[in-house]
Design a protein around this motif. Structure first.
Motif, PDB file in Angstrom:
ATOM      1  N   PHE A 212     -66.288 -35.218  75.065  1.00  0.00           N
ATOM      2  CA  PHE A 212     -66.813 -35.673  76.532  1.00  0.00           C
ATOM      3  C   PHE A 212     -66.264 -34.806  77.423  1.00  0.00           C
ATOM      4  N   LEU A 213     -66.804 -34.500  78.374  1.00  0.00           N
ATOM      5  CA  LEU A 213     -66.288 -33.432  79.551  1.00  0.00           C
ATOM      6  C   LEU A 213     -66.833 -33.678  80.865  1.00  0.00           C
ATOM      7  N   SER A 214     -65.998 -33.753  81.887  1.00  0.00           N
ATOM      8  CA  SER A 214     -66.403 -33.668  83.243  1.00  0.00           C
ATOM      9  C   SER A 214     -65.995 -32.195  83.762  1.00  0.00           C
ATOM     10  N   THR A 215     -66.638 -31.917  84.898  1.00  0.00           N
ATOM     11  CA  THR A 215     -66.663 -30.548  85.395  1.00  0.00           C
ATOM     12  C   THR A 215     -66.220 -30.493  86.992  1.00  0.00           C
ATOM     13  N   PRO A 216     -65.531 -29.830  87.304  1.00  0.00           N
ATOM     14  CA  PRO A 216     -65.376 -29.852  88.715  1.00  0.00           C
ATOM     15  C   PRO A 216     -66.155 -29.241  89.637  1.00  0.00           C
ATOM     16  N   SER A 217     -66.265 -29.611  90.955  1.00  0.00           N
ATOM     17  CA  SER A 217     -67.296 -29.225  91.748  1.00  0.00           C
ATOM     18  C   SER A 217     -67.308 -27.767  92.238  1.00  0.00           C
ATOM     19  N   THR A 218     -68.566 -27.435  92.562  1.00  0.00           N
ATOM     20  CA  THR A 218     -68.374 -26.081  93.245  1.00  0.00           C
ATOM     21  C   THR A 218     -67.783 -25.890  94.669  1.00  0.00           C
ATOM     22  N   CYS A 219     -67.250 -27.141  95.118  1.00  0.00           N
ATOM     23  CA  CYS A 219     -66.763 -27.235  96.485  1.00  0.00           C
ATOM     24  C   CYS A 219     -65.250 -27.746  96.281  1.00  0.00           C
ATOM     25  N   ALA A 220     -65.136 -28.861  96.875  1.00  0.00           N
ATOM     26  CA  ALA A 220     -63.672 -29.492  96.865  1.00  0.00           C
ATOM     27  C   ALA A 220     -63.404 -30.543  95.616  1.00  0.00           C
ATOM     28  N   GLN A 221     -62.313 -30.865  95.358  1.00  0.00           N
ATOM     29  CA  GLN A 221     -62.041 -31.521  94.216  1.00  0.00           C
ATOM     30  C   GLN A 221     -61.239 -33.023  94.483  1.00  0.00           C
ATOM     31  N   PHE A 222     -61.389 -33.852  93.561  1.00  0.00           N
ATOM     32  CA  PHE A 222     -60.786 -35.237  93.944  1.00  0.00           C
ATOM     33  C   PHE A 222     -59.529 -35.237  92.938  1.00  0.00           C
ATOM     34  N   GLN A 223     -58.559 -35.950  93.566  1.00  0.00           N
ATOM     35  CA  GLN A 223     -57.215 -36.069  93.046  1.00  0.00           C
ATOM     36  C   GLN A 223     -57.269 -37.034  91.736  1.00  0.00           C
ATOM     37  N   PRO A 224     -56.887 -36.505  90.572  1.00  0.00           N
ATOM     38  CA  PRO A 224     -57.107 -37.417  89.481  1.00  0.00           C
ATOM     39  C   PRO A 224     -55.872 -38.563  89.626  1.00  0.00           C
ATOM     40  N   GLY A 225     -56.512 -39.758  88.804  1.00  0.00           N
ATOM     41  CA  GLY A 225     -55.513 -40.721  88.882  1.00  0.00           C
ATOM     42  C   GLY A 225     -55.199 -41.542  90.043  1.00  0.00           C
ATOM     43  N   SER A 226     -56.005 -41.133  91.051  1.00  0.00           N
ATOM     44  CA  SER A 226     -55.824 -41.980  92.389  1.00  0.00           C
ATOM     45  C   SER A 226     -56.283 -43.269  92.626  1.00  0.00           C
ATOM     46  N   GLU A 227     -55.674 -44.124  93.225  1.00  0.00           N
ATOM     47  CA  GLU A 227     -56.160 -45.615  93.351  1.00  0.00           C
ATOM     48  C   GLU A 227     -57.221 -45.546  94.448  1.00  0.00           C
ATOM     49  N   PHE A 228     -56.982 -44.818  95.494  1.00  0.00           N
ATOM     50  CA  PHE A 228     -57.911 -44.544  96.745  1.00  0.00           C
ATOM     51  C   PHE A 228     -58.393 -43.270  96.773  1.00  0.00           C
ATOM     52  N   PHE A 229     -59.517 -43.041  97.590  1.00  0.00           N
ATOM     53  CA  PHE A 229     -60.059 -41.374  97.757  1.00  0.00           C
ATOM     54  C   PHE A 229     -58.911 -40.636  98.295  1.00  0.00           C
ATOM     55  N   ALA A 230     -58.974 -39.558  97.391  1.00  0.00           N
ATOM     56  CA  ALA A 230     -57.986 -38.458  97.793  1.00  0.00           C
ATOM     57  C   ALA A 230     -58.288 -37.203  97.264  1.00  0.00           C
ATOM     58  N   LEU A 231     -58.084 -36.138  98.051  1.00  0.00           N
ATOM     59  CA  LEU A 231     -58.546 -34.655  97.618  1.00  0.00           C
ATOM     60  C   LEU A 231     -57.448 -33.967  96.928  1.00  0.00           C
ATOM     61  N   ASP A 232     -57.718 -33.245  95.859  1.00  0.00           N
ATOM     62  CA  ASP A 232     -56.772 -32.206  95.069  1.00  0.00           C
ATOM     63  C   ASP A 232     -56.793 -31.059  95.986  1.00  0.00           C
ATOM     64  N   GLU A 233     -55.906 -30.039  95.572  1.00  0.00           N
ATOM     65  CA  GLU A 233     -55.740 -28.809  96.187  1.00  0.00           C
ATOM     66  C   GLU A 233     -56.578 -27.784  95.271  1.00  0.00           C
ATOM     67  N   LEU A 234     -57.143 -28.190  94.352  1.00  0.00           N
ATOM     68  CA  LEU A 234     -57.537 -27.066  93.434  1.00  0.00           C
ATOM     69  C   LEU A 234     -58.885 -26.611  93.942  1.00  0.00           C
ATOM     70  N   PRO A 235     -59.046 -25.138  93.736  1.00  0.00           N
ATOM     71  CA  PRO A 235     -60.284 -24.565  94.351  1.00  0.00           C
ATOM     72  C   PRO A 235     -61.393 -24.858  93.769  1.00  0.00           C
ATOM     73  N   PRO A 236     -62.713 -24.375  94.029  1.00  0.00           N
ATOM     74  CA  PRO A 236     -64.050 -24.406  93.469  1.00  0.00           C
ATOM     75  C   PRO A 236     -63.877 -24.115  91.850  1.00  0.00           C
ATOM     76  N   GLY A 237     -64.803 -24.836  91.145  1.00  0.00           N
ATOM     77  CA  GLY A 237     -64.933 -24.606  89.823  1.00  0.00           C
ATOM     78  C   GLY A 237     -66.144 -24.660  89.257  1.00  0.00           C
ATOM     79  N   LEU A 238     -66.216 -24.377  87.785  1.00  0.00           N
ATOM     80  CA  LEU A 238     -67.417 -24.441  87.071  1.00  0.00           C
ATOM     81  C   LEU A 238     -67.039 -24.551  85.712  1.00  0.00           C
TER      82      LEU A 238
END
Length: 262
Positions: A212-238
């Motif tokens: 099972f694989l999930s893939t990052p967005s080509t734009c902004a990323q979400f903070q893993p394990g966050s109870e509420f919506f939060a952005l991560d600092e990671l860059p675009p991915g593929l």
């Protein structure tokens, strides 16, 4: 002599959650999403694995359901000369997608057979919902498709995540009928991998015999394990995937750090 599709790995490039808009300079969550998509595509074309056999785009292609957004996606990818299969996410307009992202190198949903592998593209879109679902008809279709591909190795691609991510807000908009989905998958041992988008983060887990694989967005990323919506600092991915003739899946997420975020 070049290897045939029967005895070489199938190369797949997964991009997801591009969140394009009607205008090219629109920003979302701090980035210009068209600029980051261009940066990702520039990055992959310099890779020794380029070109892939197919690109799969796993939803949220467009943020504002605009015709111009889908047309920009098509005109951006078409010159690459690589087949593109797309499925809708919760922000998409499936009717527009089917109209614009079909024909020529483009395919909307469905399946692709390539040597010993079959790629099954599932729509988890629910009108008016951020969460996803399959429902009786799509579940029956999945069961039928897997029976028809009994002699193949199978990769299933979808938008919504069918396993919890450990993030309270994000798991509230997951695949609602995930138990029914996994019941079907468990009954079909030819399924080797399930890939998804939606979660704007990378995970790589094993569930029984399924990768099972999930893939990052080509734009902004979400903070893993966050109870509420939060952005991560990671860059675009593929994500690159290599689907081997013996059923093995090798994969790598890449981050496009040298990119102007708009």
């Amino acid at each position: 002599m070049a290897a045939s599709s029967e005895d070489r790995a199938l190369k797949v490039l997964q991009i997801t959650d591009t969140h394009l808009h009607a205008t090219a300079d629109s920003r979302m969550r701090g980035v210009t999403t068209y600029a980051t998509l261009l940066a990702v595509l520039e990055h992959v074309q310099s890779d020794k694995r380029w070109p892939p056999d197919v690109i799969i785009a796993t939803g949220d292609i467009v943020q504002d359901e605009s015709r111009a957004g889908y047309e920009r996606f098509r005109t951006t990818l078409e010159p690459l000369g690589v087949p593109v299969i797309s499925i809708p996410g919760n922000h998409d307009d499936p009717k527009l997608m089917a109209e614009i992202l079909s024909g020529g190198l483009f395919q909307f949903g469905g399946e692709l057979r390539h040597g010993p592998w079959s790629l099954l593209l599932l729509s988890t879109f629910l009108a008016g919902e951020d969460a996803g679902g399959l429902g009786g008809a799509r579940l029956a279709g999945l069961r039928k498709a897997l029976a028809a591909h009994a002699g193949q190795h199978v990769l299933i691609a979808m938008h919504h995540h069918p396993l919890p991510m450990g993030s309270t807000w994000l798991d509230g908009v997951a695949l609602r009928d995930s138990a029914a989905f996994w019941e079907i998958v468990d009954a079909h041992p030819q399924v080797r991998a399930v890939v998804c988008g939606h979660v704007h983060q990378a995970t790589d887990r094993q569930r029984n015999a399924v990768h099972f694989l999930s893939t990052p967005s080509t734009c902004a990323q979400f903070q893993p394990g966050s109870e509420f919506f939060a952005l991560d600092e990671l860059p675009p991915g593929l994500r690159w995937l290599e689907l081997h003739p013996d059923g093995r899946v090798t994969t790598r997420v890449e981050w496009v750090r040298q990119t102007r975020r708009g």
